[in-house]
Design a protein around this motif. Structure first.
Motif, PDB file in Angstrom:
ATOM      1  N   ALA A  16     -30.032  21.644  -6.406  1.00 18.55           N
ATOM      2  CA  ALA A  16     -28.718  21.888  -7.002  1.00 18.55           C
ATOM      3  C   ALA A  16     -27.845  22.743  -6.085  1.00 18.55           C
ATOM      4  CB  ALA A  16     -28.867  22.561  -8.371  1.00 18.55           C
ATOM      5  N   VAL A  17     -28.462  23.661  -5.371  1.00 26.21           N
ATOM      6  CA  VAL A  17     -27.714  24.480  -4.411  1.00 26.21           C
ATOM      7  C   VAL A  17     -27.207  23.598  -3.270  1.00 26.21           C
ATOM      8  CG1 VAL A  17     -27.908  26.358  -2.717  1.00 26.21           C
ATOM      9  CG2 VAL A  17     -28.880  26.625  -4.992  1.00 26.21           C
ATOM     10  N   LEU A  18     -28.055  22.707  -2.765  1.00 24.15           N
ATOM     11  CA  LEU A  18     -27.621  21.786  -1.716  1.00 24.15           C
ATOM     12  C   LEU A  18     -26.464  20.924  -2.211  1.00 24.15           C
ATOM     13  CD1 LEU A  18     -30.439  22.588  -0.432  1.00 24.15           C
ATOM     14  CD2 LEU A  18     -30.327  20.333   0.586  1.00 24.15           C
ATOM     15  N   ALA A  19     -26.568  20.440  -3.439  1.00 19.14           N
ATOM     16  CA  ALA A  19     -25.495  19.604  -3.993  1.00 19.14           C
ATOM     17  C   ALA A  19     -24.194  20.396  -4.082  1.00 19.14           C
ATOM     18  CB  ALA A  19     -25.899  19.072  -5.363  1.00 19.14           C
ATOM     19  N   GLY A  20     -24.276  21.629  -4.511  1.00 14.58           N
ATOM     20  CA  GLY A  20     -23.081  22.470  -4.602  1.00 14.58           C
ATOM     21  C   GLY A  20     -22.481  22.740  -3.238  1.00 14.58           C
ATOM     22  N   ILE A  51     -24.053  20.138   3.426  1.00 17.07           N
ATOM     23  CA  ILE A  51     -22.963  19.565   4.216  1.00 17.07           C
ATOM     24  C   ILE A  51     -23.453  18.343   4.987  1.00 17.07           C
ATOM     25  CG2 ILE A  51     -21.445  19.999   6.196  1.00 17.07           C
ATOM     26  CD1 ILE A  51     -21.125  22.883   5.135  1.00 17.07           C
ATOM     27  N   ALA A  52     -24.638  18.430   5.581  1.00 16.91           N
ATOM     28  CA  ALA A  52     -25.171  17.303   6.354  1.00 16.91           C
ATOM     29  C   ALA A  52     -25.385  16.075   5.480  1.00 16.91           C
ATOM     30  CB  ALA A  52     -26.484  17.705   7.028  1.00 16.91           C
ATOM     31  N   VAL A  53     -25.946  16.259   4.304  1.00 16.03           N
ATOM     32  CA  VAL A  53     -26.194  15.131   3.406  1.00 16.03           C
ATOM     33  C   VAL A  53     -24.874  14.496   2.960  1.00 16.03           C
ATOM     34  CG1 VAL A  53     -27.083  14.484   1.121  1.00 16.03           C
ATOM     35  CG2 VAL A  53     -28.459  15.919   2.632  1.00 16.03           C
ATOM     36  N   ALA A 114     -32.264  17.450   5.287  1.00 17.02           N
ATOM     37  CA  ALA A 114     -31.317  17.425   6.399  1.00 17.02           C
ATOM     38  C   ALA A 114     -31.902  17.405   7.805  1.00 17.02           C
ATOM     39  CB  ALA A 114     -30.389  18.633   6.287  1.00 17.02           C
ATOM     40  N   SER A 115     -33.180  17.621   7.975  1.00 13.54           N
ATOM     41  CA  SER A 115     -33.695  17.760   9.345  1.00 13.54           C
ATOM     42  C   SER A 115     -33.429  16.530  10.200  1.00 13.54           C
ATOM     43  CB  SER A 115     -35.186  18.098   9.338  1.00 13.54           C
ATOM     44  OG  SER A 115     -35.936  17.072   8.729  1.00 13.54           O
ATOM     45  N   GLN A 116     -33.400  15.355   9.607  1.00 12.11           N
ATOM     46  CA  GLN A 116     -33.132  14.140  10.365  1.00 12.11           C
ATOM     47  C   GLN A 116     -31.628  13.876  10.544  1.00 12.11           C
ATOM     48  OE1 GLN A 116     -35.696  12.322  11.836  1.00 12.11           O
ATOM     49  NE2 GLN A 116     -36.805  14.126  11.141  1.00 12.11           N
ATOM     50  N   LEU A 117     -30.789  14.655   9.857  1.00 14.52           N
ATOM     51  CA  LEU A 117     -29.341  14.439   9.904  1.00 14.52           C
ATOM     52  C   LEU A 117     -28.619  15.420  10.830  1.00 14.52           C
ATOM     53  CD1 LEU A 117     -28.721  13.989   6.054  1.00 14.52           C
ATOM     54  CD2 LEU A 117     -29.256  12.216   7.760  1.00 14.52           C
TER      55      LEU A 117
END
Length: 125
Positions: A16-20, A51-53, A114-117
């Protein structure tokens, strides 16, 4: 949190933090159609992961370049596809004046997302 009935939300290792944080990427894509790269400060990975996603989904050609405090070693982690280089020191804090980004490695959730992005060119300052 437990005493007051509040829920604990991890500051970076939570989907949820990543989405935010990903809404930053959405706004960048919307406001800057010519955007070709973005520099993102990195600690535990919530913001850079989100941000990367988001940017990868909307504008896959935009480079997301992590900016880390010296000594973090994210570039090496990305090159080796290894989230943690030194398990014994992983939970310690980096010695840096940038006290908000002292985490030594990305959390498991941001790493998986995100490691691949991320651009392999990590900037250390």
């Amino acid at each position: 949190a437990a005493m007051g009935g509040a829920a604990f939300v991890h500051p970076y290792d939570d989907a949820a933090v990543l989405a935010g944080q990903g809404t930053i990427g959405l706004e960048l894509a919307e406001e800057l159609p010519q955007l070709d790269a973005v520099l993102v400060p990195v600690s535990g990975g919530g913001m850079v992961g989100g941000i990367a996603v988001a940017l990868h989904a909307l504008r896959p050609g935009v480079r997301v370049i992590a900016v880390e405090p010296k000594g973090k070693g994210l570039g090496r982690c990305l090159a080796l596809s290894q989230r943690v280089l030194d398990p014994e020191a992983a939970n310690g804090a980096l010695d840096t004046i940038a006290d908000a980004i002292r985490t030594k490695c990305l959390g498991p959730t941001p790493w998986a997302a995100a490691s691949q992005l991320l651009d392999p060119a990590v900037l250390s300052v």
